[in-house]
Design a protein around this motif. Structure first.
Motif, mmCIF file in Angstrom:
data_model
loop_
_atom_site.group_PDB
_atom_site.id
_atom_site.type_symbol
_atom_site.label_atom_id
_atom_site.label_comp_id
_atom_site.label_asym_id
_atom_site.label_seq_id
_atom_site.Cartn_x
_atom_site.Cartn_y
_atom_site.Cartn_z
ATOM 1 N N GLN A 36 0.868 -1.172 0.000
ATOM 2 C CA GLN A 36 0.000 0.000 0.000
ATOM 3 C C GLN A 36 0.905 1.222 0.000
ATOM 4 N N ARG A 37 0.596 2.175 -0.890
ATOM 5 C CA ARG A 37 1.371 3.410 -0.980
ATOM 6 C C ARG A 37 0.580 4.561 -0.375
ATOM 7 N N TYR A 38 1.318 5.552 0.119
ATOM 8 C CA TYR A 38 0.683 6.780 0.587
ATOM 9 C C TYR A 38 0.121 7.524 -0.611
ATOM 10 N N GLY A 39 -1.118 7.961 -0.496
ATOM 11 C CA GLY A 39 -1.774 8.719 -1.556
ATOM 12 C C GLY A 39 -2.046 10.137 -1.103
ATOM 13 N N PRO A 40 -2.615 10.959 -1.984
ATOM 14 C CA PRO A 40 -2.881 12.364 -1.652
ATOM 15 C C PRO A 40 -3.889 12.532 -0.520
ATOM 16 N N ASP A 41 -4.743 11.557 -0.280
ATOM 17 C CA ASP A 41 -5.763 11.665 0.764
ATOM 18 C C ASP A 41 -5.290 11.202 2.143
ATOM 19 N N ASP A 42 -4.030 10.727 2.252
ATOM 20 C CA ASP A 42 -3.530 10.187 3.518
ATOM 21 C C ASP A 42 -2.995 11.254 4.471
ATOM 22 N N GLY A 43 -2.920 12.506 4.012
ATOM 23 C CA GLY A 43 -2.474 13.580 4.887
ATOM 24 C C GLY A 43 -0.994 13.555 5.212
ATOM 25 N N ARG A 44 -0.206 12.877 4.407
ATOM 26 C CA ARG A 44 1.251 12.798 4.620
ATOM 27 C C ARG A 44 1.957 13.158 3.316
ATOM 28 N N PRO A 45 1.911 14.420 2.877
ATOM 29 C CA PRO A 45 2.482 14.791 1.580
ATOM 30 C C PRO A 45 3.968 14.466 1.454
ATOM 31 N N GLU A 46 4.698 14.467 2.580
ATOM 32 C CA GLU A 46 6.130 14.143 2.536
ATOM 33 C C GLU A 46 6.376 12.670 2.204
ATOM 34 N N LYS A 47 5.345 11.836 2.337
ATOM 35 C CA LYS A 47 5.476 10.398 2.073
ATOM 36 C C LYS A 47 4.770 9.971 0.796
ATOM 37 N N LEU A 48 4.208 10.898 0.067
ATOM 38 C CA LEU A 48 3.454 10.596 -1.148
ATOM 39 C C LEU A 48 4.257 9.671 -2.068
ATOM 40 N N GLY A 49 3.643 8.540 -2.440
ATOM 41 C CA GLY A 49 4.277 7.575 -3.335
ATOM 42 C C GLY A 49 5.114 6.533 -2.621
ATOM 43 N N GLN A 50 5.482 6.793 -1.349
ATOM 44 C CA GLN A 50 6.244 5.798 -0.593
ATOM 45 C C GLN A 50 5.283 4.738 -0.053
ATOM 46 N N TYR A 51 5.841 3.682 0.470
ATOM 47 C CA TYR A 51 5.018 2.585 0.955
ATOM 48 C C TYR A 51 4.469 2.877 2.341
ATOM 49 N N GLN A 52 3.174 2.642 2.488
ATOM 50 C CA GLN A 52 2.519 2.756 3.786
ATOM 51 C C GLN A 52 2.656 1.425 4.521
ATOM 52 N N SER A 53 2.599 0.341 3.754
ATOM 53 C CA SER A 53 2.849 -0.987 4.315
ATOM 54 C C SER A 53 3.280 -1.921 3.192
ATOM 55 N N VAL A 54 4.093 -2.891 3.587
ATOM 56 C CA VAL A 54 4.538 -3.925 2.659
ATOM 57 C C VAL A 54 4.468 -5.243 3.419
ATOM 58 N N ALA A 55 3.638 -6.166 2.954
ATOM 59 C CA ALA A 55 3.503 -7.478 3.588
ATOM 60 C C ALA A 55 4.044 -8.528 2.624
ATOM 61 N N GLY A 56 4.778 -9.486 3.169
ATOM 62 C CA GLY A 56 5.333 -10.538 2.318
ATOM 63 C C GLY A 56 6.261 -9.957 1.258
ATOM 64 N N MET A 57 7.130 -9.041 1.667
ATOM 65 C CA MET A 57 7.981 -8.315 0.727
ATOM 66 C C MET A 57 8.859 -9.243 -0.111
ATOM 67 N N ARG A 58 8.901 -8.935 -1.387
ATOM 68 C CA ARG A 58 9.817 -9.582 -2.326
ATOM 69 C C ARG A 58 10.519 -8.469 -3.072
ATOM 70 N N ILE A 59 11.771 -8.708 -3.436
ATOM 71 C CA ILE A 59 12.512 -7.714 -4.193
ATOM 72 C C ILE A 59 12.894 -8.273 -5.550
ATOM 73 N N ASP A 60 13.256 -7.382 -6.451
ATOM 74 C CA ASP A 60 13.748 -7.760 -7.773
ATOM 75 C C ASP A 60 15.267 -7.707 -7.711
ATOM 76 N N PRO A 61 15.947 -8.874 -7.646
ATOM 77 C CA PRO A 61 17.406 -8.892 -7.531
ATOM 78 C C PRO A 61 18.117 -8.162 -8.675
ATOM 79 N N ALA A 62 17.481 -8.064 -9.830
ATOM 80 C CA ALA A 62 18.092 -7.377 -10.966
ATOM 81 C C ALA A 62 18.282 -5.887 -10.685
ATOM 82 N N GLN A 63 17.549 -5.334 -9.712
ATOM 83 C CA GLN A 63 17.643 -3.912 -9.391
ATOM 84 C C GLN A 63 18.694 -3.607 -8.326
ATOM 85 N N VAL A 64 19.258 -4.642 -7.710
ATOM 86 C CA VAL A 64 20.129 -4.452 -6.548
ATOM 87 C C VAL A 64 21.545 -4.025 -6.921
ATOM 88 N N GLY A 65 22.026 -4.434 -8.081
ATOM 89 C CA GLY A 65 23.403 -4.107 -8.443
ATOM 90 C C GLY A 65 24.374 -4.860 -7.558
#
Length: 191
Positions: A125-154
Motif C-alpha cells: 500500500q502506498r501513501y496517496g494524496p488523501d492520507d495527509g502525509r504529503p512528505e510520504k506521497l508515493g512511498q510505501y505505507q505498508s509492505v507485507a510478504g515483501m519480495r525484491i527484484d534482484p536485478a535492481q540491486v546491483g
C-alpha cells in the motif's frame, strides 16, 4: 548483478529473556533528535559518542534493534563480518551500551535501493494524496510478504529498500557468514 543472487531481511530474533535496547542518546544523555536518520539508507553524521540505554536487562544479543527506530546495534563480531564483506555498504559507529563492557557499534546501511517487487510481494500500500502525509506521497505505507527484484540491486550487499526503509536487506553471502559465526540475535527471511 551476481547470478542467482538471493537476499534476506535481517531482523532481531526477539526472544524471552533477551535485553531490550532504547533509542540512541547523544553524549549529553538526550534522545537523538532524528532517530530515523540511521535507517534512511545513507551515511550519517554522528555528533559525539552515542549511548544506548538498556530498557530491559537480559541476555546480551550480538544483533539488536534499538528503540522505536529499530536501529541495528551490533557486537564487534558482527561489525567485523560486515566491514570485511561489504565495506562500501555500511557505516559502523561505535556506541556505548549502558552497563556493557563489550564493544558495540551502530550499523547504518549506506545504500538505498529501489527494488521492491510489488507484484511478487503479498500486499503493498502506498501513501496517496488523501492520507495527509504529503512528505510520504508515493512511498510505501505498508509492505507485507515483501519480495525484491534482484536485478535492481546491483552490487549492494547490505541496503535499505526505497520507500520502505525499515527493511534491512543483506545478500546471501552476508547471511551465510553471520550464520557460520553463530551470531546471537539475528534472524533472516528470504525476500
Amino acid at each position: 548483478m551476481r547470478p542467482h543472487s538471493r537476499y534476506f531481511l535481517l531482523k532481531e530474533d526477539v526472544k524471552a529473556g533477551a535485553w531490550f535496547l532504547g533509542d540512541p542518546l547523544d553524549a549529553l544523555g538526550q534522545k537523538v533528535e532524528d532517530i530515523w536518520a540511521f535507517t534512511e539508507g545513507r551515511p550519517v553524521q554522528a555528533q559525539g559518542r552515542l549511548k544506548i540505554p538498556v530498557i530491559e536487562p537480559g541476555l546480551r544479543l550480538e544483533f539488536s534493534a534499538a528503540g522505536v527506530g529499530a536501529t541495528p546495534i551490533v557486537h564487534v563480531r558482527v561489525a567485523t563480518v560486515l566491514a570485511e564483506l561489504a565495506p562500501e555498504d555500511v557505516q559502523l559507529i561505535p556506541v556505548e551500551v549502558e552497563g556493557c563492557p563489550d564493544q558495540f557499534l551502530m550499523l547504518v546501511a549506506t545504500k538505498l535501493v529501489r527494488c521492491i517487487d510489488e507484484t511478487a510481494s503479498r500486499e503493498v500500500q502506498r501513501y496517496g494524496p488523501d492520507d495527509g502525509r504529503p512528505e510520504k506521497l508515493g512511498q510505501y505505507q505498508s509492505v507485507a510478504g515483501m519480495r525484491i527484484d534482484p536485478a535492481q540491486v546491483g552490487d549492494a550487499k547490505v541496503f535499505r529498500t526505497w520507500g520502505w526503509t525499515i527493511a534491512l536487506v543483506v545478500s546471501e553471502d552476508i547471511k551465510n557468514s553471520l550464520e557460520r559465526a553463530k551470531i546471537e540475535g539475528a534472524t533472516f527471511e528470504e525476500v
